[in-house]
Design an enzyme around this catalytic site. Structure first.
Site, PDB file in Angstrom:
ATOM      1  N   GLY A 113     -93.210  49.902  73.465  1.00 12.72           N
ATOM      2  CA  GLY A 113     -94.161  49.042  72.762  1.00 12.72           C
ATOM      3  C   GLY A 113     -94.308  47.732  73.501  1.00 12.72           C
ATOM      4  N   GLY A 171     -97.665  40.660  71.800  1.00 13.02           N
ATOM      5  CA  GLY A 171     -97.571  39.242  72.081  1.00 13.02           C
ATOM      6  C   GLY A 171     -96.132  38.768  72.061  1.00 13.02           C
ATOM      7  N   TYR A 172     -95.307  39.430  71.257  1.00  9.38           N
ATOM      8  CA  TYR A 172     -93.924  39.002  71.090  1.00  9.38           C
ATOM      9  C   TYR A 172     -93.073  39.361  72.291  1.00  9.38           C
ATOM     10  CZ  TYR A 172     -93.744  43.918  70.229  1.00  9.38           C
ATOM     11  OH  TYR A 172     -93.904  45.255  70.385  1.00  9.38           O
ATOM     12  N   GLY A 173     -93.484  40.318  73.090  1.00 13.35           N
ATOM     13  CA  GLY A 173     -92.666  40.776  74.205  1.00 13.35           C
ATOM     14  C   GLY A 173     -92.737  42.287  74.295  1.00 13.35           C
ATOM     15  N   VAL A 209     -90.760  46.310  73.765  1.00 14.63           N
ATOM     16  CA  VAL A 209     -89.727  47.101  73.123  1.00 14.63           C
ATOM     17  C   VAL A 209     -89.354  48.248  74.060  1.00 14.63           C
ATOM     18  CG1 VAL A 209     -89.088  48.439  71.095  1.00 14.63           C
ATOM     19  CG2 VAL A 209     -90.730  46.588  70.876  1.00 14.63           C
ATOM     20  N   ASP A 248     -96.106  40.691  57.075  1.00 17.61           N
ATOM     21  CA  ASP A 248     -96.948  41.375  58.055  1.00 17.61           C
ATOM     22  C   ASP A 248     -96.962  42.872  57.793  1.00 17.61           C
ATOM     23  OD1 ASP A 248     -98.732  41.394  60.132  1.00 17.61           O
ATOM     24  OD2 ASP A 248     -97.214  41.401  61.710  1.00 17.61           O
TER      25      ASP A 248
END
Ligand SMILES: *[C@@H]1O[C@H](CO)[C@@H](O)[C@H](O)[C@H]1NC(C)=O
Ligand SMILES: *[C@@H]1O[C@H](CO)[C@@H](O)[C@H](O)[C@H]1NC(C)=O
Ligand SMILES: *[C@@H]1O[C@H](CO)[C@@H](O)[C@H](O)[C@H]1NC(C)=O
Ligand SMILES: *[C@@H]1O[C@H](CO)[C@@H](O)[C@H](O)[C@H]1NC(C)=O
Ligand SMILES: *[C@@H]1O[C@H](CO)[C@@H](O)[C@H](O)[C@H]1NC(C)=O
Ligand SMILES: *[C@@H]1O[C@H](CO)[C@@H](O)[C@H](O)[C@H]1NC(C)=O
Length: 933
Positions: A618, A621-623, A625, A735
Site C-alpha cells: 500500500g 500520503g502517509y507513507g 505499507v 476516517d
C-alpha cells in the site's frame, strides 16, 4: 600564516555548506532546479524564501522524501517562461501552471525528461509555438490539458506514444494540419490511445479529412470533440465502433455527406452536435438512440420531403432538437404524442408547410418562425412563430440573509459576507439540456461546494451568475465566484488549490454540464503577506545569516564537544517520551503495552526484505505499507510513515498506547512498533483479503453477495461500537470508509487505520474540537461546519459506507454524491424503493435481496444532517442483526456457516459498475484524504 588562515576559513565554509545541505529537507538538485526554473519569474509567492522549499512549505510546492513531486501553481498570477531547467526536477508527477496568463513562450523539449509526470495542466496561459515531439516520452501521463493557449503547428504524432493517457485536451489553440494517426511506416497517432476517454480538440485549425483509422472498437472514448476546425469530407463510419461514446461534436467544420447509417449503434450517445457544416441528404434516422438528450444539426442542408421524422419528438430522454437553417419541408406532426423530457424544438428557417400540435397543451418550446407555415394568416401571431432565444438570467440568491453593501470592490457572498471572491468562467463543452431551472443551477452550486469542502479548502460559498452562450462555439458558460471562509480574501495557497480542483477535473460536474472546463481570472487581492521582495535576494541573505549562525554553533560545538555531547544525550532522554519504556526494550516488550512489541529498525528491515518494492502492499500520503514475515512465520503489515506525515514522539506514543489497548475481533490489531533512526513504523497483523473497496470495485476479485455484505456491515459496526462504547476512553475513528475496512481470510470485516482517531478523554461534553480530517464523500457535514467531533461523525461515514455497499459506487462519482442520489431516486411506494437503477447489479441479479429496504432506511438515518437524528453504532448493530435474521440467518454465527459458500472466488472477469469510470483523477494525488490547511 595569513594563507593558512584563509585555507582554514575556506575549509570551514565548505563544511558549513555540507551541514546546511544536510539540514535542508530539499534535495540540492531539486532546489537548484527550481531556482533556475523560476529565477526569471516575477510575482512569485512571498513565502518562497530560503533554500528549503520542502522543509519550509513553499506555496504550491509538494515534496516526497526531499524530492519535489508536484508544482501546483495555478492561479498565482506568475509571469515568466517555462525554461529547460524543469528537466532537473526529475521526480515531478504533477505540474499545474494553469491560469497564469503571464506565463508565455514555448514549451521546452526538456519537458520530455520528466518521465514520471502523470498530470500536466497548462490551461489558459500564454504559451505558444509547437507542442514538442518529446511530449511522447511522458509514458506515465494520464492527464494532459494544454487548452486555451496559442499553440500552433500540428499535433505531434508522438502523442500516440502516451499509452496511458485518459484526458487529452488541446482545445482552443491554433493547431493545424491533419489529425495524426498511425501508419505502417512507424508513425504514431491518436488511434493508439486505447485508454483515452477524452479527445478534446475543438477550436483549432485542424484540416483534412477525419481519418477512418482514428476510431476502432478497442477504444473507450467518451467525448469526441472536434468542433470549430477546418475538417472536410464525411464522418467515418468507424466512429460507430466506439460503443462508449457519449458526446460527439463535429460542429463548425466543412463536413459533407450525411450521418453514417450505422450511427444508431452508438447506444450511449447523449449529445450530438453537427451544426454549421455542409451536411446534406435527408435528415438522419436517429430512432432507437435511446440515450440521446441533445441534438443540434442546424445550419446544414438536410432535407425532409413530406414530414419531420418521429424521433424528433419520441426519443425518451431527448430534451433539445435544433434543426434551424436547413431545408426541411413537409409536416411537423406532434399530435400523436411526444416525450415528456422535451424542452426545445427549434425548426426555425426551414421549409415546413404544416404544423399539427394536436389539442394537447405542450410544455416545451417549439420555434417555427421563418417557415412558410408561419406566413399563413391566423398563425403568424402564435408564440411558436416568434423567435425566443434569450437565455434567462440567473445569479445565485442570498442564502436566507440580506445582501450586504460592500466597500472596496468587495462583493456580498451568498451568505451575505463582504469578501473578494476568486472568479473565473465555468464552461460546458456539451450540454444535455437547453433550459436551466433552479434545481440545475443548485446542483452545480452544491457539487462545487462539496468538492471544495471535501478537499478542506477554506471556501464559504460559491455563486453562479451571468449565464451566456458563446456564439462562436456554442459553449454555455457562466461566471463562477468562490468566496473565502471567515476571511475576506484568499491567500495564494487557497487560490492555487481551488484552481487545481477545477483545472485537473477533480471537481466532477453534474452530467448535464459535462464535460466542462474552467478559465480563472487573475486574483488581485492576495493579502496578509509581507511586501514583495526578490526572493533570491532574501534567499541569499537568509543563507548568509544561517551560515554565520551555523558557524558560531559549529565553533561552540567544536570547543565544547565532550560536554555538549553529554548534555545533549541528557536532553534527548528527557524529551523522549519512550524513555520510561526504555528499560524493557531489550526483551522487546514495552511495559504499558498489552503485547505490542518494540521492534528495532534492523529487525523490521530484515523482516520486510530491506523494504523491498516487491513487498509494498500500500502507498499513500502517509507513507508506505510493506508486507513482512516475523521469524515465527507470522505475516505482518508494516506501516512506515513518510517524513512529512510523522508525528511528534509524544503523539506517536499516544497512538501506540491507544492501538495496543483495543482488542476486538473486528478491529485490526497492533503487533508492535518501531521508533528509531528517525523512523516511525507500526506493525499490524496482516489481513490477507485486502480492503472492502477493492472487493466492491472488483479489483481484488472477491465476490460479495448480499449476505456477505450484511455480515461485513455487521462486523464493521461491531468494531466501531467497541471503539465508541467499550474502549476507555472512547475512541472516534474519524476516517471510516471502504478503504479502511479489511477482509480476513474468512471475509470477516476488520476496521483498520486509526491514524486519525481521537480520544474522547477529558471531555465530559461528549465532543472534541479538532481540525477537520476525514475523507471526501464520507465527511460529516455537521462536523465540518462546527469542527466538533462526536461519535455521530463516524455514524455518518458509516451510513455512506452502507450506501456504498448496496450500490458499489464511490461516495462521489461523476460529481454525484451517493447520499443525494439515493434520496433523489428513492420512492418507498415502489418495489425495492425504486432503487434498481442505482443498486449494484450483482446483488439484485439472482433473487431479491431480503431486507434491502430496511438496510437503505438505516443508512439514510445514519446520514441525517443533524447528529442527534442519527442512531448510535450500537443501534446500528441491533438493526443490522435484525435484518440478518430476516434473511433467515443467525447474526451471531461466525462466518463458518457460510464460509464454504462464500469462499473467495478469485480470477475471472468480474464486470462491475465501478468499472465504468475506471479512471480516477483524484487517485493521482497523494491522498483524497482531507489534509489540514
Ligand atoms: C534529458 O533527456 C536527454 C535525452 O533523452 C538526455 O540526453 C539528458 O541527459 C536528459 N537530461 C537530464 C537532466 O536527465
Ligand atoms: C515513445 O516512447 C519510448 C519510451 O517508451 C521512447 O523511447 C520513444 O522515443 C518514444 N517515441 C516517440 C516518437 O516519442
Ligand atoms: C507559430 O506562431 C509563431 C508566432 O507566434 C510563428 O512565428 C510561426 O511561424 C507559427 N508556426 C506555424 C507552424 O504556424
Ligand atoms: C485499434 O487500433 C489500434 C491502433 O491502431 C490497434 O492496435 C488495435 O488492434 C485496433 N483494434 C481493432 C479491434 O481493430
Ligand atoms: C451532398 O453534397 C455533395 C457535394 O457537396 C454531393 O456530391 C452529393 O451528391 C450530395 N448528396 C446528396 C444526397 O445530395
Ligand atoms: C429541472 O430540470 C431537470 C432537467 O434538467 C428536471 O429533471 C427537474 O425535474 C427540473 N426541476 C424542476 C423543479 O422543475
Amino acid at each position: 600564516m595569513e594563507q593558512q588562515d584563509s585555507v582554514f576559513f575556506l575549509l570551514l565554509l565548505f563544511l558549513l555548506f555540507q551541514v546546511m545541505l544536510v539540514a535542508a529537507q530539499t534535495s540540492s538538485q531539486d532546489f537548484s532546479g527550481l531556482q533556475s526554473l523560476t529565477q526569471s519569474w516575477t510575482n512569485k509567492p512571498p513565502n518562497w524564501v530560503g533554500t528549503d522549499p520542502c522543509g519550509s512549505n513553499w506555496d504550491g510546492i509538494t515534496c516526497t522524501n526531499s524530492r519535489i513531486t508536484q508544482l501546483r501553481l495555478s492561479g498565482l498570477t506568475l509571469v515568466g517562461q517555462l525554461s529547460s531547467a524543469i528537466e532537473s526536477l526529475s521526480e515531478l508527477d504533477t505540474v499545474d501552471l494553469s491560469y497564469n496568463t503571464g506565463l508565455t513562450g514555448t514549451i521546452p523539449k526538456e519537458i520530455g525528461n520528466l518521465t514520471k509526470l502523470k498530470s500536466l495542466a497548462l490551461v489558459g496561459c500564454g504559451f505558444y509555438g509547437p507542442i514538442p515531439d518529446s511530449i511522447g516520452s511522458l509514458k506515465q501521463l494520464t492527464f494532459l490539458a494544454l487548452n486555451s493557449n496559442r499553440f500552433n503547428g500540428s499535433i505531434p504524432h508522438s502523442i500516440g506514444n502516451l499509452s496511458n493517457i485518459n484526458w487529452l485536451d488541446l482545445s482552443d489553440n491554433q493547431l493545424g494540419g491533419p489529425i495524426p494517426v498511425s501508419d505502417d511506416r512507424g508513425q504514431l497517432g491518436l488511434d493508439l490511445l486505447l485508454k483515452a476517454q477524452h479527445f478534446h480538440m475543438g477550436d483549432n485549425k485542424l484540416s483534412g479529412q477525419i481519418p477512418s483509422k482514428l476510431f476502432n472498437s478497442s477504444m473507450i472514448l467518451v467525448h469526441v470533440l472536434f468542433y470549430g476546425n477546418q475538417l472536410v469530407g464525411t464522418i467515418p463510419s468507424s466512429l460507430s465502433l466506439v460503443s462508449t461514446v457519449e458526446v460527439v461534436r463535429f460542429d463548425k467544420n466543412g463536413l459533407t455527406g450525411g450521418v453514417p447509417s450505422n450511427f444508431n449503434k452508438l447506444g450511449q450517445l447523449s449529445e450530438l452536435y453537427l451544426s454549421d457544416n455542409n451536411f446534406n441528404g435527408s435528415l438522419p434516422d436517429l430512432s432507437g438512440m435511446n440515450s440521446l438528450t441533445y441534438v443540434d444539426m442546424s445550419n446544414n442542408s438536410f432535407t425532409s420531403s413530406d414530414y419531420i421524422p418521429s424521433w424528433v419528438t419520441s426519443l425518451e430522454v431527448l430534451t433539445t432538437v435544433i434543426l434551424e437553417d436547413n431545408q426541411l419541408g413537409g409536416t411537423f406532426n406532434i399530435s400523436n404524442g411526444y416525450s415528456t423530457s422535451l424542452q426545445l424544438i427549434n425548426l426555425q428557417n426551414n421549409a415546413i408547410t404544416d404544423y399539427k400540435p394536436g389539442n394537447q397543451k405542450i410544455n416545451f418550446e417549439v420555434i417555427l418562425s421563418g417557415n412558410p407555415f408561419c406566413l399563413e394568416n391566423g398563425v403568424s401571431q402564435q408564440s411558436y412563430c416568434q423567435v425566443v432565444t434569450a437565455i434567462p438570467s440567473y445569479s445565485t440568491p442570498a442564502n436566507n440573509c440580506s445582501a450586504q453593501t460592500c466597500s472596496n470592490s468587495q462583493i456580498s457572498s451568498p451568505n451575505c459576507k463582504c469578501a473578494y471572491p476568486y472568479t473565473g468562467s465555468l464552461i460546458s463543452r456539451a450540454l444535455s439540456i437547453s433550459i436551466f431551472n433552479t434545481t440545475d443551477y443548485q446542483d452545480i452550486e452544491k457539487s462545487l461546494l462539496a468538492s471544495f469542502r471535501a478537499q478542506n479548502l477554506p471556501v464559504d460559498s460559491v455563486s453562479l451568475s451571468n449565464p451566456t452562450k458563446n456564439s462562436s462555439n456554442d459553449n454555455f458558460q457562466f461566471t463562477l465566484s468562490v468566496f473565502p471562509y471567515q476571511i475576506d480574501r484568499f491567500n495564494r495557497s487557497g487560490v492555487s488549490q481551488i484552481a487545481f480542483v477545477l483545472s485537473n477535473q477533480i471537481y466532477k460536474a453534474p452530467e448535464f454540464f459535462s464535460p466542462y472546463f474552467f478559465i480563472g481570472d487573475d486574483y488581485g487581492y492576495y493579502g496578509g503577506e509581507p511586501k514583495k521582495s526578490s526572493s533570491i535576494h532574501t534567499g541569499v541573505i537568509v543563507g548568509v545569516v544561517l551560515a554565520v549562525v551555523a558557524f558560531l554553533v559549529l565553533a561552540v560545538l567544536a570547543g565544547m564537544y565532550a560536554i555538549s555531547q553529554k548534555r545533549r544525550a541528557q536532553r534527548m532522554k528527557e524529551q523522549n517520551p519512550f524513555v520510561n519504556w526504555e528499560q524493557n526494550k531489550d526483551n522487546g516488550i514495552a511495559p504499558q503495552l498489552k503485547g505490542a512489541r518494540w521492534f528495532s529498525f534492523d529487525e523490521l528491515r530484515r523482516y520486510s526484505n530491506n523494504f523491498a518494492e516487491a513487498n509494498t502492499i500500500g502507498t499513500g500520503g502517509y507513507g508506505q505499507v510493506y508486507q513482512g514475515v516475523l521469524p515465527t512465520g507470522e505475516l505482518v503489515a508494516i506501516k512506515r510513515a513518510a517524513k512529512q506525515s510523522m508525528q511528534g514522539a509524544a503523539e506517536f506514543k499516544t497512538e501506540i498506547e491507544l492501538l495496543s489497548r483495543v482488542h476486538h475481533k473486528n478491529l485490526v490489531s497492533l503487533v508492535g512498533f518501531c521508533f528509531e533512526k528517525g523512523e516511525q513504523m507500526l506493525v499490524y497483523e496482516y489481513i490477507p483479503n485486502g480492503t472492502l473497496m477493492d472487493s466492491l470495485t472488483g479489483k481484488s476479485g472477491i465476490w460479495m453477495d448480499w449476505i456477505r455484505r450484511l455480515k461485513v456491515t455487521l462486523g464493521s459496526a461491531k468494531g466501531l461500537t467497541y471503539l465508541h462504547e467499550l474502549a476507555n476512553p472512547p475512541i472516534i475513528h474519524r476516517d471510516i470508509k471502504s478503504g479502511n475496512i479489511l477482509l480476513d481470510s474468512h471475509l470477516n470485516a476488520k476496521v483498520a487505520d486509526f491514524g486519525l482517531s481521537k480520544l474522547l478523554a477529558d471531555s465530559d461534553v461528549g465532543h472534541v474540537t479538532t481540525q477537520v480530517k476525514g475523507t471526501m464523500g464520507y465527511l460529516d457535514p455537521e462536523y465540518y461546519m462546527t469542527t466538533q467531533l462526536t461519535e455521530k461523525s463516524d455514524v455518518y461515514s458509516f451510513g455512506v459506507l452502507m450506501l456504498e455497499l448496496v450500490t458499489a459506487r464511490r461516495p462521489i462519482e461523476q460529481g454525484k454524491f451517493i447520499v443525494r442520489e439515493v434520496n433523489r431516486i428513492m420512492d418507498t411506494s415502489k418495489d425495492l424503493y425504486n432503487l434498481h437503477s442505482i443498486l449494484d447489479p450483482t446483488i439484485i441479479k439472482e433473487t431479491k435481496p431480503k431486507g434491502l429496504e430496511k438496510f437503505v432506511e438505516l443508512a439514510l438515518r445514519c446520514v441525517k444532517e443533524h447528529a442527534h437524528d442519527r442512531p448510535s453504532m450500537a443501534d446500528v448493530v441491533k438493526e443490522v442483526e435484525h435484518i440478518i435474521e430476516l434473511v433467515g440467518l443467525n447474526p451471531n454465527s461466525e462466518s463458518a456457516s457460510t464460509s464454504e459458500a462464500y469462499d473467495v472466488e478469485k480470477g475471472g472477469d468480474i464486470i462491475h459498475p465501478y468499472g465504468k469510470e475506471d479512471f480516477n483523477y483524484s487517485g493521482l494525488f497523494p491522498s483524497s484524504k482531507v489534509e489540514p490547511l
